[in-house]
Motif scaffolding. Structure first.
Motif, PDB file in Angstrom:
ATOM      1  N   CYS A  68       0.590  -1.256   0.068  1.00  0.00           N
ATOM      2  CA  CYS A  68      -0.037  -0.068   0.132  1.00  0.00           C
ATOM      3  C   CYS A  68       0.890   1.283  -0.093  1.00  0.00           C
ATOM      4  O   CYS A  68       0.553   2.375  -0.451  1.00  0.00           O
ATOM      5  N   ALA A  71       1.986   1.984  -3.397  1.00  0.00           N
ATOM      6  CA  ALA A  71       0.875   2.376  -4.344  1.00  0.00           C
ATOM      7  C   ALA A  71       0.674   3.969  -4.104  1.00  0.00           C
ATOM      8  O   ALA A  71       0.547   4.677  -4.928  1.00  0.00           O
ATOM      9  N   ASP A  72       0.807   4.272  -2.751  1.00  0.00           N
ATOM     10  CA  ASP A  72       0.514   5.616  -2.448  1.00  0.00           C
ATOM     11  C   ASP A  72       1.955   6.631  -3.017  1.00  0.00           C
ATOM     12  O   ASP A  72       1.688   7.539  -3.708  1.00  0.00           O
ATOM     13  N   ARG A  77      -4.389   6.013  -8.134  1.00  0.00           N
ATOM     14  CA  ARG A  77      -5.671   6.416  -7.943  1.00  0.00           C
ATOM     15  C   ARG A  77      -6.639   5.634  -8.892  1.00  0.00           C
ATOM     16  O   ARG A  77      -6.146   5.402 -10.225  1.00  0.00           O
ATOM     17  N   SER A 100      -5.985   1.355  -4.108  1.00  0.00           N
ATOM     18  CA  SER A 100      -6.065   2.528  -4.756  1.00  0.00           C
ATOM     19  C   SER A 100      -7.077   2.898  -5.815  1.00  0.00           C
ATOM     20  O   SER A 100      -7.192   3.870  -6.163  1.00  0.00           O
TER      21      SER A 100
END
Length: 293
Positions: A68, A71-72, A77, A100
């Motif tokens: 995670c 992904a951030d 998104r 996401s």
């Protein structure tokens, strides 16, 4: 059983030295995971990478946390598209897609693992946000400027021409997009004796072409045209000691005299990893780099 024995003997031939591993990479990786995949899934779940740990996290919690975070960092998104190099049975891709909202494409050399990833995606209700395809990261089967991010969790180490992989990643990224991930590396500056004693056993028992060093990874990224190149150590994000302890525990559960040849082979790989890591000769590196644009 006879088929597995034959496949294992073939694996031993394929991994015997670097020239064989380089010349037969696709067959080697497919053969290795054809034999070892169930053992990986039983022992390590759906995400086949070693995560840094924080606090009292379980293995799965640590894996999910690093997936995670990646992904951030990539800015994923809804509406964004990511490529997962060496996606395995789909664990990271499914976590990242769910976390996401982005669409994630997994690329892997193993038909078995691609098919299992597709099944898992359907079971998780994520078939519309993921796809999994068979392909070689040295010749990524997608057009230029397709993806908003490309990442990999400890898979590029399997590939002979790592520089070519990073060049291909740069090709399929959109301008200004990011490449990031984690990989197995050898410490910079090892002597030939240290490389032969500590790194070659890892490569042989994990079906890896060879291990680059942090310096070489940096050079590959810059040669591919990336800017803002950062290569670090995954231990900066948390402790890797729990990884080696978990591998020690797995080793202790198996009696070598009663183990199958494949399991003994994999135990030798576990011991080689732990020994090299604790000696400081093996590194799990992180990288992040941006395509100009």
């Amino acid at each position: 059983m006879t088929s597995d024995v034959t496949e294992f003997h073939r694996l031993e031939e394929l991994v015997s030295d670097r020239s064989s591993r380089d010349a037969n990479c696709a067959e080697m990786v497919a053969t290795y995971y054809g034999l070892a995949n169930d053992i990986y899934c039983a022992g390590w779940g759906e995400s086949h990478h070693f995560p840094p740990f924080n606090g009292e996290a379980s293995l799965r919690e640590a894996q999910k946390a690093v997936e995670c975070r990646l992904a951030d960092r990539a800015g994923l998104r809804p509406g964004k598209k990511a490529l997962d190099i060496g996606s395995g049975v789909g664990g990271p891709a499914l976590t990242i897609a769910a976390h996401s909202g982005a669409h994630v494409t997994g690329l892997d050399l193993s038909d078995l693992r691609v098919n299992q990833a597709r099944t898992r995606a359907a079971e998780a209700g994520l078939a519309d946000r993921t796809q999994f395809v068979k392909g070689d990261a040295q010749a990524i089967p997608f057009p230029d400027e397709t993806f908003d991010a490309v990442y990999s969790f400890q898979a590029i180490c399997h590939v002979p021409d790592k520089g070519r992989v990073h060049a291909e990643i740069a090709r399929v990224l959109k301008p200004g997009a990011v490449s990031l991930g984690y990989d197995w590396l050898a410490k910079d500056g090892l002597s030939p004796e240290e490389a032969a004693g500590f790194i070659e056993p890892i490569c042989r028992h994990h079906a890896l072409s060879h291990l680059s060093s942090p310096r070489e990874l940096t050079e590959h990224l810059r040669a591919a045209g990336f800017e803002a190149v950062s290569v670090g150590d995954a231990s900066d994000e948390g402790s890797l000691d729990p990884v080696w302890s978990l591998l020690d525990q797995a080793d202790a559960l198996v009696d070598d005299d009663e183990a199958t040849p494949l399991l003994r082979f994999m135990l030798q790989g576990i011991r080689a990893l732990c020994e090299a890591a604790r000696a400081g000769h093996f590194v799990i590196a992180s990288w992040e780099a941006r395509k100009p644009g």
